[in-house]
Design an enzyme around this catalytic site. Structure first.
Site, PDB file in Angstrom:
ATOM      1  N   ASN A  10       0.449  -1.575   0.023  1.00 50.86           N
ATOM      2  CA  ASN A  10       0.177   0.041   0.189  1.00 50.86           C
ATOM      3  C   ASN A  10       1.117   1.365  -0.127  1.00 50.86           C
ATOM      4  O   ASN A  10       0.800   2.284   0.060  1.00 50.86           O
ATOM      5  CB  ASN A  10      -0.866  -0.210   1.257  1.00 50.86           C
ATOM      6  N   LYS A  14       7.816   2.607  -2.852  1.00 51.76           N
ATOM      7  CA  LYS A  14       7.565   1.570  -3.385  1.00 51.76           C
ATOM      8  C   LYS A  14       7.010   1.038  -4.674  1.00 51.76           C
ATOM      9  O   LYS A  14       8.053   0.627  -5.174  1.00 51.76           O
ATOM     10  CB  LYS A  14       7.680   0.013  -2.052  1.00 51.76           C
ATOM     11  N   ASP A  70       8.886  -6.254   2.552  1.00 52.78           N
ATOM     12  CA  ASP A  70       9.004  -5.380   3.670  1.00 52.78           C
ATOM     13  C   ASP A  70      10.663  -5.224   3.800  1.00 52.78           C
ATOM     14  O   ASP A  70      11.961  -5.803   3.273  1.00 52.78           O
ATOM     15  CB  ASP A  70       9.174  -6.477   5.074  1.00 52.78           C
ATOM     16  N   PHE A 150      10.647   8.943   1.220  1.00 52.31           N
ATOM     17  CA  PHE A 150      10.365   9.023   2.081  1.00 52.31           C
ATOM     18  C   PHE A 150      10.697   8.067   2.413  1.00 52.31           C
ATOM     19  O   PHE A 150      11.951   8.123   3.112  1.00 52.31           O
ATOM     20  CB  PHE A 150       9.034   7.826   1.248  1.00 52.31           C
ATOM     21  N   TYR A 152      13.148   7.354   6.585  1.00 53.68           N
ATOM     22  CA  TYR A 152      13.722   7.481   6.445  1.00 53.68           C
ATOM     23  C   TYR A 152      14.798   8.562   5.816  1.00 53.68           C
ATOM     24  O   TYR A 152      16.368   8.914   5.933  1.00 53.68           O
ATOM     25  CB  TYR A 152      14.834   6.627   7.907  1.00 53.68           C
ATOM     26  N   ASP A 153      14.670   8.375   4.248  1.00 52.79           N
ATOM     27  CA  ASP A 153      15.595   9.372   3.632  1.00 52.79           C
ATOM     28  C   ASP A 153      15.970  10.664   3.851  1.00 52.79           C
ATOM     29  O   ASP A 153      17.268  10.896   3.470  1.00 52.79           O
ATOM     30  CB  ASP A 153      15.157   9.234   2.042  1.00 52.79           C
TER      31      ASP A 153
HETATM   32  P1  ITT Z   1       3.913  -2.175   2.911  1.00 59.78           P
HETATM   33  O1  ITT Z   1       3.777  -2.727   4.369  1.00 59.78           O
HETATM   34  O2  ITT Z   1       2.289  -2.314   2.325  1.00 59.78           O
HETATM   35  O3  ITT Z   1       4.175  -2.655   1.769  1.00 59.78           O
HETATM   36  P2  ITT Z   1       4.490   0.086   4.468  1.00 59.78           P
HETATM   37  O4  ITT Z   1       5.542   1.735   4.218  1.00 59.78           O
HETATM   38  O5  ITT Z   1       4.541  -0.200   5.851  1.00 59.78           O
HETATM   39  O6  ITT Z   1       4.430  -0.458   3.111  1.00 59.78           O
HETATM   40  P3  ITT Z   1       7.499  -1.897   5.531  1.00 59.78           P
HETATM   41  O7  ITT Z   1       6.605  -2.680   6.657  1.00 59.78           O
HETATM   42  O8  ITT Z   1       8.046  -2.620   4.666  1.00 59.78           O
HETATM   43  O9  ITT Z   1       6.291  -0.530   4.175  1.00 59.78           O
HETATM   44  O10 ITT Z   1       7.845  -0.352   6.295  1.00 59.78           O
HETATM   45  C1  ITT Z   1       9.516   0.059   6.454  1.00 59.78           C
HETATM   46  C2  ITT Z   1       9.358   1.722   6.969  1.00 59.78           C
HETATM   47  O11 ITT Z   1      10.598   2.046   6.517  1.00 59.78           O
HETATM   48  C3  ITT Z   1       8.258   2.608   5.688  1.00 59.78           C
HETATM   49  O12 ITT Z   1       7.388   2.627   6.625  1.00 59.78           O
HETATM   50  C4  ITT Z   1       9.008   3.889   5.809  1.00 59.78           C
HETATM   51  O13 ITT Z   1       9.329   4.297   7.207  1.00 59.78           O
HETATM   52  C5  ITT Z   1      10.715   2.861   6.061  1.00 59.78           C
HETATM   53  N1  ITT Z   1      11.774   2.525   4.940  1.00 59.78           N
HETATM   54  C6  ITT Z   1      11.499   2.163   3.729  1.00 59.78           C
HETATM   55  N2  ITT Z   1      11.480   1.750   2.547  1.00 59.78           N
HETATM   56  C7  ITT Z   1      12.959   2.955   3.276  1.00 59.78           C
HETATM   57  C8  ITT Z   1      13.088   3.827   2.511  1.00 59.78           C
HETATM   58  O14 ITT Z   1      13.888   3.327   0.483  1.00 59.78           O
HETATM   59  N3  ITT Z   1      13.666   5.015   2.798  1.00 59.78           N
HETATM   60  C9  ITT Z   1      13.284   5.524   3.522  1.00 59.78           C
HETATM   61  N4  ITT Z   1      13.157   4.921   4.974  1.00 59.78           N
HETATM   62  C10 ITT Z   1      12.828   3.290   4.266  1.00 59.78           C
END
Ligand code: ITT
Length: 195
Positions: A10, A14, A70, A150, A152-153
Site C-alpha cells: 500500500n 515503493k 518488507d 519517503f 527515513y530518506d
Molecule cells: P507495505 O507494507 O504496504 O509495503 P510499508 O510502508 O508498511 O508498506 P514496510 O512495512 O516495509 O512498508 O515499512 C518500512 C518503513 O521503513 C516505511 O514505512 C518507511 O518508514 C521505512 N522505509 C522503507 N523503505 C525506505 C526507504 O527506501 N527509504 C526510507 N525509509 C524507508
C-alpha cells in the site's frame, strides 16, 4: 507475452521506485489497480516473515503470481532498531516525521552513526515462494535534509555518496538502494524462468 505480477503493497513510494527499476520488462499491478483494499498485516518479528505474510495474503485472495517486500532500517548503535518496527517506530500513526524525530533523539550523543537499510522481497510464482535480499549500508545524519523519497530518506546517507537519499532523484537513489538491489535479484530470477 509480458509477465504480470501483483505488487502487494500500500506504499506508493515503493511502487514508483520498483517501476523505475523494472521498466518494461514485467507488468506490475498495484493492489489498487487489482481492486484490493486491505491493510495487510505485518505481525512478525523478522522482515522475512512479514514479507511472506504480505505475499501469501494477496496470493490467497487472488491466486495470482505476486510479490511483496518488507524493509527495515537497522541502526548499529541501537542494536538493529528500528528494524522490523521501522514503519511504526514512533507509534501506530506510521508518521515519517515522528519516526525520524524519535530516531535522532535516540541517537543523540552517539558517535557511531552506522546503519543499513535491508529489503526482503517475497515472490510467489506458480504457488512457490522465493526470497531476495538487498542491503544498503550508510550513516544516519545529525540533521535532516531534502524532501524527495519517503520514510527515513532525509537522515540516511548511503556509503559512497555525499548527500542523503531525500536529496536524490529516484534514479540516483537506485545507484545505492537496498530496494534496487533486491529487485535486481528478482528480475534476474524471473528472466531466467522465462528464458
Ligand atoms: P507495505 O507494507 O504496504 O509495503 P510499508 O510502508 O508498511 O508498506 P514496510 O512495512 O516495509 O512498508 O515499512 C518500512 C518503513 O521503513 C516505511 O514505512 C518507511 O518508514 C521505512 N522505509 C522503507 N523503505 C525506505 C526507504 O527506501 N527509504 C526510507 N525509509 C524507508
Amino acid at each position: 507475452m509480458k509477465q504480470t505480477l501483483i505488487f502487494a503493497t500500500n506504499n506508493q513510494n515503493k511502487v514508483t521506485e520498483i517501476r523505475s527499476v523494472i521498466g518494461d520488462l514485467f507488468e506490475i499491478i498495484t493492489l489498487k489497480e487489482a481492486g484490493i483494499d486491505i491493510d495487510i498485516p505485518e505481525p512478525h518479528d523478522t522482515l522475512e516473515a512479514n514479507a511472506t505474510e504480505k505475499s501469501q495474503t494477496i496470493h490467497r485472495l487472488t491466486t495470482k503470481n505476486c510479490f511483496s517486500e518488507d524493509t527495515g532500517l537497522e541502526v548499529a548503535a541501537l542494536k538493529g532498531e528500528p528494524g522490523v518496527k521501522s514503519a511504526r517506530y514512533a507509534g501506530d500513526g506510521r508518521d515519517f516525521q515522528q519516526n525520524i524525530d524519535k530516531l535522532l533523539t535516540n541517537l543523540q550523543g552517539h558517535t557511531n552513526r552506522k546503519a543499513q537499510f535491508r529489503t526482503v522481497v517475497s515472490l510467489i510464482l506458480d504457488n512457490k515462494e522465493y526470497l531476495f535480499e538487498g542491503i544498503c549500508e550508510g550513516q544516519i545524519t545529525e540533521d535532516q535534509k531534502g524532501n524527495q523519497g519517503f520514510g527515513y530518506d532525509p537522515v540516511f546517507i548511503p556509503d559512497g555518496a555525499t548527500k542523503c537519499f531525500a536529496e536524490m532523484s529516484v534514479d540516483e537513489k537506485n545507484k545505492y538502494s537496498h530496494r534496487k538491489k533486491a529487485v535486481a535479484k528478482l528480475i534476474k530470477f524471473l528472466s531466467e524462468q522465462t528464458a
